[in-house]
Design a protein around this motif. Structure first.
Motif, PDB file in Angstrom:
ATOM      1  N   ALA A  29      -1.051  15.427  14.797  1.00 13.47           N
ATOM      2  CA  ALA A  29      -0.742  15.757  16.179  1.00 13.47           C
ATOM      3  C   ALA A  29      -2.019  15.807  17.010  1.00 13.47           C
ATOM      4  O   ALA A  29      -2.090  15.258  18.110  1.00 13.47           O
ATOM      5  CB  ALA A  29      -0.013  17.097  16.240  1.00 13.47           C
ATOM      6  N   GLN A  30      -3.028  16.426  16.467  1.00 13.82           N
ATOM      7  CA  GLN A  30      -4.296  16.461  17.194  1.00 13.82           C
ATOM      8  C   GLN A  30      -4.852  15.056  17.377  1.00 13.82           C
ATOM      9  O   GLN A  30      -5.306  14.682  18.454  1.00 13.82           O
ATOM     10  CB  GLN A  30      -5.314  17.292  16.423  1.00 13.82           C
ATOM     11  CG  GLN A  30      -5.052  18.771  16.458  1.00 13.82           C
ATOM     12  CD  GLN A  30      -6.240  19.516  15.892  1.00 13.82           C
ATOM     13  OE1 GLN A  30      -7.336  19.437  16.414  1.00 13.82           O
ATOM     14  NE2 GLN A  30      -6.028  20.199  14.799  1.00 13.82           N
ATOM     15  N   GLU A  31      -4.823  14.323  16.293  1.00 13.77           N
ATOM     16  CA  GLU A  31      -5.387  12.981  16.344  1.00 13.77           C
ATOM     17  C   GLU A  31      -4.630  12.111  17.350  1.00 13.77           C
ATOM     18  O   GLU A  31      -5.216  11.278  18.030  1.00 13.77           O
ATOM     19  CB  GLU A  31      -5.341  12.367  14.943  1.00 13.77           C
ATOM     20  CG  GLU A  31      -6.207  11.144  14.780  1.00 13.77           C
ATOM     21  CD  GLU A  31      -7.686  11.432  14.981  1.00 13.77           C
ATOM     22  OE1 GLU A  31      -8.087  12.605  14.869  1.00 13.77           O
ATOM     23  OE2 GLU A  31      -8.428  10.484  15.275  1.00 13.77           O
ATOM     24  N   THR A  32      -3.352  12.337  17.434  1.00 15.43           N
ATOM     25  CA  THR A  32      -2.557  11.583  18.396  1.00 15.43           C
ATOM     26  C   THR A  32      -3.104  11.771  19.807  1.00 15.43           C
ATOM     27  O   THR A  32      -3.249  10.819  20.568  1.00 15.43           O
ATOM     28  CB  THR A  32      -1.089  12.049  18.340  1.00 15.43           C
ATOM     29  OG1 THR A  32      -0.562  11.740  17.061  1.00 15.43           O
ATOM     30  CG2 THR A  32      -0.263  11.355  19.405  1.00 15.43           C
ATOM     31  N   ILE A  87       2.054   6.554  18.921  1.00 13.86           N
ATOM     32  CA  ILE A  87       0.754   6.817  18.305  1.00 13.86           C
ATOM     33  C   ILE A  87       0.935   7.699  17.079  1.00 13.86           C
ATOM     34  O   ILE A  87       0.392   7.428  16.009  1.00 13.86           O
ATOM     35  CB  ILE A  87      -0.198   7.498  19.319  1.00 13.86           C
ATOM     36  CG1 ILE A  87      -0.426   6.589  20.521  1.00 13.86           C
ATOM     37  CG2 ILE A  87      -1.525   7.825  18.644  1.00 13.86           C
ATOM     38  CD1 ILE A  87      -1.264   7.233  21.615  1.00 13.86           C
ATOM     39  N   ALA A  88       1.731   8.737  17.246  1.00 14.61           N
ATOM     40  CA  ALA A  88       1.930   9.667  16.128  1.00 14.61           C
ATOM     41  C   ALA A  88       2.575   8.965  14.934  1.00 14.61           C
ATOM     42  O   ALA A  88       2.146   9.140  13.794  1.00 14.61           O
ATOM     43  CB  ALA A  88       2.792  10.845  16.587  1.00 14.61           C
ATOM     44  N   VAL A  89       3.584   8.169  15.213  1.00 16.76           N
ATOM     45  CA  VAL A  89       4.282   7.472  14.125  1.00 16.76           C
ATOM     46  C   VAL A  89       3.310   6.544  13.402  1.00 16.76           C
ATOM     47  O   VAL A  89       3.231   6.525  12.171  1.00 16.76           O
ATOM     48  CB  VAL A  89       5.479   6.671  14.684  1.00 16.76           C
ATOM     49  CG1 VAL A  89       6.003   5.698  13.637  1.00 16.76           C
ATOM     50  CG2 VAL A  89       6.585   7.614  15.126  1.00 16.76           C
ATOM     51  N   ASN A  90       2.579   5.791  14.178  1.00 24.67           N
ATOM     52  CA  ASN A  90       1.659   4.843  13.542  1.00 24.67           C
ATOM     53  C   ASN A  90       0.574   5.552  12.744  1.00 24.67           C
ATOM     54  O   ASN A  90       0.194   5.109  11.663  1.00 24.67           O
ATOM     55  CB  ASN A  90       1.030   3.935  14.600  1.00 24.67           C
ATOM     56  CG  ASN A  90       2.041   2.946  15.147  1.00 24.67           C
ATOM     57  OD1 ASN A  90       3.014   2.642  14.480  1.00 24.67           O
ATOM     58  ND2 ASN A  90       1.818   2.477  16.354  1.00 24.67           N
ATOM     59  N   LEU A  91       0.104   6.646  13.291  1.00 29.39           N
ATOM     60  CA  LEU A  91      -0.907   7.404  12.551  1.00 29.39           C
ATOM     61  C   LEU A  91      -0.330   7.939  11.247  1.00 29.39           C
ATOM     62  O   LEU A  91      -0.975   7.904  10.205  1.00 29.39           O
ATOM     63  CB  LEU A  91      -1.424   8.565  13.402  1.00 29.39           C
ATOM     64  CG  LEU A  91      -2.410   8.226  14.517  1.00 29.39           C
ATOM     65  CD1 LEU A  91      -2.683   9.467  15.351  1.00 29.39           C
ATOM     66  CD2 LEU A  91      -3.701   7.679  13.937  1.00 29.39           C
ATOM     67  N   ALA A  92       0.891   8.425  11.352  1.00 28.63           N
ATOM     68  CA  ALA A  92       1.512   9.002  10.158  1.00 28.63           C
ATOM     69  C   ALA A  92       1.667   7.938   9.082  1.00 28.63           C
ATOM     70  O   ALA A  92       1.351   8.170   7.913  1.00 28.63           O
ATOM     71  CB  ALA A  92       2.876   9.597  10.514  1.00 28.63           C
ATOM     72  N   ALA A 107      -9.617   5.294  14.744  1.00 26.37           N
ATOM     73  CA  ALA A 107      -8.597   4.612  13.974  1.00 26.37           C
ATOM     74  C   ALA A 107      -8.913   4.660  12.503  1.00 26.37           C
ATOM     75  O   ALA A 107      -8.055   4.650  11.671  1.00 26.37           O
ATOM     76  CB  ALA A 107      -8.485   3.175  14.413  1.00 26.37           C
ATOM     77  N   SER A 108     -10.159   4.733  12.192  1.00 24.52           N
ATOM     78  CA  SER A 108     -10.520   4.720  10.795  1.00 24.52           C
ATOM     79  C   SER A 108     -11.593   5.762  10.588  1.00 24.52           C
ATOM     80  O   SER A 108     -12.191   6.220  11.535  1.00 24.52           O
ATOM     81  CB  SER A 108     -11.056   3.349  10.445  1.00 24.52           C
ATOM     82  OG  SER A 108     -11.948   2.949  11.455  1.00 24.52           O
TER      83      SER A 108
END
Lengths: 198, 533
Positions: free
Chosen positions: A60-63, A87-92, B218-219
């Motif tokens: 969530a933070q990273e999103t 963004i959240a979905v892709n990060l997950a 991203a990484s």
């Protein structure tokens, strides 16, 4: 948790656009307000897919970090919620691809504790329900990424098909068929686990 | 009669059937208990699933959430550009309550093994970022004060013509992806950015956001450059990484321009390996006068340039470069975060060290001629850009050292900063070390901690008899301990043992002594074990 609840957030669409424009112009406080507006939604998505509070927190933070970096490319006038959810979905998913494993199959202890309180007064029924939930969680974890995502967005986030389409970058028709298959798949897996359907 | 399909039931449940289908479905449901039952089961499954998938971490969590995001942004060097308003408790005003602060602290502690240290690091960095030394004016800033002139100059290096001379196709790709730009064309650029979405939509963030902006996160951050050797090759680190030969700048640019290709070839690096970005701008003082000979340093790599007579500079920002440090004789050092993707001209305002006599003399360029000499001697190659870009790329080290000895006793950066009184060159090292530590803590990168340790060591070499020498030794030991804890290999244990012992010898008592003494046993254990890497 449907869109009705989200729209309770004290912001008109115009206000939100104003905040976005301000954030694009470098107004950090405006971005901070956007964070506050969408933090729960983003957390829900992150948790729904990861089912792990610590991962969800991180995602969530990273999103929002990603969103902050990309906010200037956001097209004002489009809904922000799917954009953030995307963004959240892709990060997950990239998180799990990196780890090469699926989300936890057990319920979090914290969550289970909460469940107990939330249950009825009948202990036997509570136990049965917890058992069902455990199976459901495990069955859900077995689903494909695509199916998990579409279910989280619909069932947890209460997104419309259009919002889901935006979030996942797929056509609306695909949302419909994917959701249907995801639900059917889940049902089948539950049946296999419990001998009953949910 | 035919029952409703799974798909129809599912869509009906979501209220997503087209009107005519819906009518038909409703008509069927009215008469078919089987389908009603199926629909009800589907709905029940959804409800149960929502229960399983939802988790409310509580109000406290969300109260502090924004502050933690802010903290993370700042740790990544992204927030500084926004921290214009000089305020004590959180530049963005996200930090609302002590509770929030507690969360920030807790988060930091979780992120880093020995959280205390990292929190210190963060706080110090935050102070720096908060200091209002710097203000950034984007090119289209309203015409005011002395900055207008500077802005124009700063924007000037950007015209495509200049770039085209040196650009090749790949370079263009890079710019296209990163397309944000300088100035009044912001809107167009934004559209352009959106237009490129398709091209890069496979990145994690999806089609709304091209790769270049996200690469920072991203990484995992790129591993730190290999440890810098003795002899202060610190400023060569970036070159070394980008181009082992450490050669002339045109080559370097070429190499960096090729990175996007690599990135496409290797999806894993797509986000981090985008090309270096060339940023130009000016350094001037509070009254708008250009500052000549100011060192502009990419904190993450140590690459530096110095500003020309008109205060202008151009510098290559590598993909992992997120923070600029600028220093000039007679001025306080400043940190400037570089939001990735931002391509606007940088107008950096340095605040004079308020030592009246020295400050005035220096501000008007007393020290500059010396730096200028060094600059000139360093600018033998490729005069592509008559603005300072060439000198910018080539001049760094000498000029940096030149700054050091002519520095008046700098005013304390912050009352609590034990390194404020160090010579300016050492303070550059300290700033770089701190930034590396924040980065290392975030990425849990042993090699970045080692990079930080090297920077601390460099600072110690630059000021071995300073009153802060023990503080430096402590930081060295700490960073080496972190590195070892993250990746416990024998060599690291030995290095950490050595630096810890060095600190203990110099500080024979006190809480820090006791703390560091506690590090010894595990280190000894680690140092005697065979490396199992």
């Amino acid at each position: 948790m449907d869109s009705a609840e989200r729209s309770k957030q004290p912001l008109e669409a115009g206000d939100e656009a104003g905040l976005i424009v301000a954030a694009q112009g470098g107004d950090a406080a405006a971005f901070g307000r956007l964070v506050k507006l969408y933090q729960r939604a983003v957390y829900r998505v992150a948790y729904g897919i990861t089912r792990n509070a610590s991962d969800a927190d991180d995602l969530a933070q990273e999103t929002f970090v990603r969103a902050y970096q990309a906010i200037r490319r956001f097209r004002v006038g489009e809904p922000l919620h799917p954009w953030l959810a995307r963004i959240a979905v892709n990060l997950a998913f990239s998180l799990y691809r990196r780890r090469k494993r699926r989300p936890e199959t057990s319920l979090e202890p914290l969550l289970e504790a909460g469940r107990e309180f939330a249950g009825t007064d009948d202990p036997a029924e509570n136990v049965a329900k917890r058992e069902r939930d455990r199976h459901l969680a495990a069955a859900f974890a077995e689903l494909t990424e695509e199916h998990r995502a579409v279910l989280v967005l619909r069932v947890v986030e209460g997104m419309s098909y259009d919002e889901i389409a935006r979030t996942l970058g797929i056509p609306g028709g695909t949302v419909m068929s994917r959701l249907s298959r995801a639900r059917a798949d889940l049902k089948t897996r539950m049946k296999a686990r419990t001998g009953e359907s949910s | 009669m035919t029952h409703l399909t799974e798909s129809e039931l599912s869509a009906h449940l979501d209220g997503a059937l087209p009107p005519r289908d819906r009518e038909r479905a409703d008509a069927h449901l009215a008469t078919c208990a089987t389908c009603r039952d199926a629909l009800a089961r589907l709905a029940a499954q959804d409800r149960s699933l929502a229960g399983v998938l939802e988790h409310d971490p509580g109000e406290t969590y969300f109260d502090a959430f924004a502050a933690r995001v802010e903290n993370r942004l700042r740790a990544a060097g992204l927030a500084g550009a926004q921290a214009r308003a000089p305020r004590a408790g959180g530049a963005w005003g996200w930090l609302h309550s002590p509770r929030a602060l507690t969360w920030v602290g807790a988060a930091a502690a979780v992120v880093v093994g020995a959280g205390v240290v990292m929190m210190t690091g963060r706080e110090v960095e935050m102070q720096n970022l908060h200091r209002p030394n710097w203000t950034e004016h984007r090119a289209p800033a309203p015409p005011s004060e002395g900055t207008l002139r500077a802005d124009k100059k700063a924007a000037a290096p950007q015209p495509p013509v200049t770039q085209d001379k040196e650009s090749n196709a790949k370079n263009e790709v890079t710019r296209a992806l990163g397309s944000n730009a300088p100035s009044a064309v912001g809107d167009l650029d934004r559209k352009a950015g959106a237009g490129h979405v398709v091209e890069v939509k496979r990145n994690e963030i999806g089609e709304e956001a091209p790769v270049t902006r996200e690469r920072a996160f991203a990484s995992p951050p790129p591993a730190a450059a290999p440890p810098v050797s003795e002899g202060g090759a610190v400023y060569a680190r970036k070159e070394r990484r980008a181009e082992p030969a450490g050669g002339a700048k045109p080559e370097m640019e070429k190499q960096q321009a090729e990175r996007p290709v690599d990135a496409l070839a290797n999806p894993m690096t797509a986000q981090e390996a985008t090309a270096a970005v060339r940023r130009c701008g000016t350094v001037h003082d509070a009254s708008g006068r250009p500052v000549q000979g100011a060192q502009v340093i990419v904190a993450e790599t140590g690459a530096s340039v110095s500003s020309a007579a008109d205060g202008s500079f151009c510098i290559e920002i590598p993909p992992n470069g997120r923070t600029l440090i600028a220093m000039a004789v007679g001025f306080e050092a400043g940190l400037r975060a570089l939001p990735s993707g931002d391509r606007s001209a940088l107008a950096l305002t340095l605040r004079a060290v308020p030592v009246v006599g020295d400050g005035l003399a220096l501000k008007t360029g007393e020290a500059a001629p010396e730096s200028r000499l060094k600059l000139n001697s360093g600018t033998t190659s490729g005069q592509r850009d008559e603005r300072s870009s060439d000198s910018a790329a080539e001049a760094p080290l000498g000029a940096a050292k030149g700054l050091a000895f002519s520095t008046p006793a700098p005013r304390a950066i912050a009352m609590s900063d034990p390194f404020a009184a160090l010579p300016e060159s050492a303070r550059i090292s300290v700033s770089t070390a701190r930034i590396l530590e924040v980065e290392a803590g975030r990425a849990k990168s042993a090699s970045q901690y080692e990079g930080a340790a090297l920077m601390w060591e460099r600072a110690l070499r630059q000021s071995p008899r300073s009153a802060a020498a023990n503080d430096l030794r402590y930081q060295i030991a700490l960073a080496r301990n972190h590195a070892w804890r993250i990746e416990p290999i024998r060599e690291r244990a030995i290095a950490a043992l050595s630096s810890t012992s060095d600190f203990l010898v110099h500080e024979p008592a006190g809480p820090r002594h006791d703390e560091a003494a506690g590090w010894l046993d595990p280190l000894r254990w680690g140092a005697t074990r065979a490396s199992y890497r």
